[in-house]
Each structure stands twice: as C-alpha cells, then as structure tokens.
Design a protein around this motif. Structure first.
Motif, short mmCIF file in Angstrom:
data_model
loop_
_atom_site.label_atom_id
_atom_site.label_comp_id
_atom_site.label_asym_id
_atom_site.label_seq_id
_atom_site.Cartn_x
_atom_site.Cartn_y
_atom_site.Cartn_z
N ARG A 49 0.88 -1.17 0.00
CA ARG A 49 0.00 0.00 0.00
C ARG A 49 0.92 1.22 0.00
O ARG A 49 1.93 1.23 0.71
CB ARG A 49 -0.88 0.01 1.24
N THR A 50 0.57 2.20 -0.80
CA THR A 50 1.40 3.40 -0.88
C THR A 50 0.57 4.64 -0.58
O THR A 50 -0.65 4.64 -0.70
CB THR A 50 2.04 3.55 -2.28
N GLY A 51 1.26 5.68 -0.19
CA GLY A 51 0.64 6.97 0.05
C GLY A 51 1.53 8.03 -0.56
O GLY A 51 2.48 7.73 -1.28
N PHE A 52 1.25 9.28 -0.23
CA PHE A 52 2.05 10.37 -0.79
C PHE A 52 3.51 10.30 -0.33
O PHE A 52 4.40 10.78 -1.01
CB PHE A 52 1.45 11.73 -0.41
N VAL A 56 3.55 2.44 2.66
CA VAL A 56 2.88 2.55 3.94
C VAL A 56 2.92 1.21 4.67
O VAL A 56 3.18 1.13 5.86
CB VAL A 56 1.41 3.01 3.76
N ASP A 99 11.67 7.09 0.55
CA ASP A 99 10.30 7.56 0.50
C ASP A 99 10.17 9.02 0.87
O ASP A 99 9.20 9.47 1.43
CB ASP A 99 9.36 6.66 1.33
#
Length: 100
Positions: A49-52, A56, A99
C-alpha cells in the motif's frame, strides 16, 4: 544485493573466488520452520500500500488471498515473521531516504 553483485564482479575481474562464506552481507540461513513465511513473503513482497510519502505497509487483503492460493496457512508465527520482514523493509527504505 548491490554489495554482493559489486563484490562478485570485482573478484571475477581478478579471476578469484569471492569470499561469500565469510561475508557479513551473506543472507542468514533459512530454517525449515520459516519456509512457509518466506514463500509467502516472496510472493507478496510486491503487494504494498502506498501513500504520498511512499510505502505505507503491505496490502494484507492481497497477502491473505495469495496465502490461500499458495496453500500457506497464516498462523500467528507466520504473520509475525511477515510483519517483521515488512517492518525491516520499511525501516531500510526510511534509512535510505527512498520515501522522501
């Protein structure tokens, strides 16, 4: 690993055997009881799962589906090992500044 590839290249150029047995970068020995967790990790290590801010955490819905497909039972021990690998990956990426 980048270090292993560079080391092997260096020793290949010198026409010498790389001292992998004594190397501190050598991966740890995989114990038989860790094999289900390792098989599952290798199958889901792309399911993030990724975010800005970047990664994540693992997509646990995907992990459970892959485990079912591979017939890997997710016991508390397997889950704990997956979570340790996940934490290690996230920590390594933070240290490397990947990141940001």
């Amino acid at each position: 690993m980048k270090a292993c590839a560079a080391c092997r290249r260096k020793f290949t150029e010198r026409r010498q055997a790389a001292p992998c047995a004594e190397c501190s970068h050598r991966p740890p020995r995989l114990f038989l009881q860790s094999l289900p967790a390792w098989r599952l990790w290798m199958a889901v290590c792309t399911q993030w799962r990724t975010g800005f801010g970047g990664l994540v955490g693992l997509d646990y819905s995907a992990m459970y589906r892959v485990a079912e497909t591979l017939n890997v039972q997710i016991t508390p021990q397997v889950l704990e090992k997956i979570q340790l690998l996940e934490l290690d990956t996230l920590t390594d990426r933070k240290k490397a500044g990947d990141d940001d």
